[in-house]
Design a protein around this motif. Structure first.
Motif, PDB file in Angstrom:
ATOM      1  N   PRO A 151      43.015 -13.948  21.146  1.00  0.00           N
ATOM      2  CA  PRO A 151      43.625 -12.904  21.800  1.00  0.00           C
ATOM      3  C   PRO A 151      42.713 -12.249  22.693  1.00  0.00           C
ATOM      4  N   GLU A 152      43.546 -11.643  23.746  1.00  0.00           N
ATOM      5  CA  GLU A 152      42.772 -11.051  24.823  1.00  0.00           C
ATOM      6  C   GLU A 152      41.900  -9.882  24.273  1.00  0.00           C
ATOM      7  N   ALA A 155      41.209 -12.815  31.140  1.00  0.00           N
ATOM      8  CA  ALA A 155      41.911 -11.779  30.067  1.00  0.00           C
ATOM      9  C   ALA A 155      43.266 -11.666  30.445  1.00  0.00           C
ATOM     10  N   GLU A 156      43.359 -11.693  31.842  1.00  0.00           N
ATOM     11  CA  GLU A 156      44.851 -11.413  32.500  1.00  0.00           C
ATOM     12  C   GLU A 156      45.762 -12.763  32.063  1.00  0.00           C
ATOM     13  N   ARG A 190      45.387 -14.625  29.472  1.00  0.00           N
ATOM     14  CA  ARG A 190      45.757 -14.519  27.862  1.00  0.00           C
ATOM     15  C   ARG A 190      46.816 -13.586  27.809  1.00  0.00           C
ATOM     16  N   ARG A 191      46.661 -12.378  28.328  1.00  0.00           N
ATOM     17  CA  ARG A 191      47.712 -11.519  28.288  1.00  0.00           C
ATOM     18  C   ARG A 191      49.138 -11.882  28.731  1.00  0.00           C
ATOM     19  N   ARG A 192      49.317 -12.770  29.724  1.00  0.00           N
ATOM     20  CA  ARG A 192      50.526 -13.544  30.149  1.00  0.00           C
ATOM     21  C   ARG A 192      50.725 -14.801  29.159  1.00  0.00           C
ATOM     22  N   SER A 247      39.794  -6.642  24.047  1.00  0.00           N
ATOM     23  CA  SER A 247      39.950  -5.199  24.313  1.00  0.00           C
ATOM     24  C   SER A 247      38.738  -4.360  24.509  1.00  0.00           C
ATOM     25  N   SER A 295      37.786 -11.683  33.769  1.00  0.00           N
ATOM     26  CA  SER A 295      39.059 -10.563  34.124  1.00  0.00           C
ATOM     27  C   SER A 295      40.052 -11.442  34.274  1.00  0.00           C
TER      28      SER A 295
END
Length: 126
Positions: free
Chosen positions: A123-124, A73-74, A76-78, A126, A70
């Motif tokens: 990439p993140e 993923a966060e 990566r999202r940033r 999904s 988790s």
């Protein structure tokens, strides 16, 4: 309580405290950090896992892995590409857990703890 207090003394968005639940049962707690000035001189910023606590009777059930994934993923999202963590070395510490997830010691120590890094590719999810 200490972790939550620490989370809110930093500028907004730096600390990311999260309760880990399974259904309605709390099983752990994590706190991540984003873009902290690692060297305190503005030359190196890092993101990673600040704290990870899983209840003793809940360990070994995948909650720790879920927590690390988790945070990854966060990050990566940033737009981040690396996840950092520190751990106390020793036979009863979490080193095996982190190494099993792909973290590698980067040769640094921080306050006597090993610094590990996980390279985040792609990439993140999904």
């Amino acid at each position: 309580m200490q972790s939550l207090a620490e989370a809110y003394v930093h500028p907004a968005g730096v600390a990311w405290p999260r309760l880990i639940v399974d259904g309605d049962r709390p099983v752990g707690f994590l706190m991540a950090f984003f873009d902290i000035d690692w060297r305190a001189d503005g030359t190196l910023f890092r993101s990673g896992l600040w704290r990870l606590n899983i209840a003793a009777d809940e360990q070994g059930r995948g909650y720790g892995r879920f927590a690390v994934e988790s945070v990854a993923a966060e990050i990566r999202r940033r737009g981040g590409k690396q996840l950092y963590v520190t751990w106390h070395p020793g036979p009863n510490g979490p080193e095996g857990f982190y190494l099993g997830l792909g973290f590698r010691p980067d040769g640094e120590t921080s306050e006597g703890e090993t610094v590990g890094v996980l390279e985040l590719e792609g990439p993140e999810e999904s």
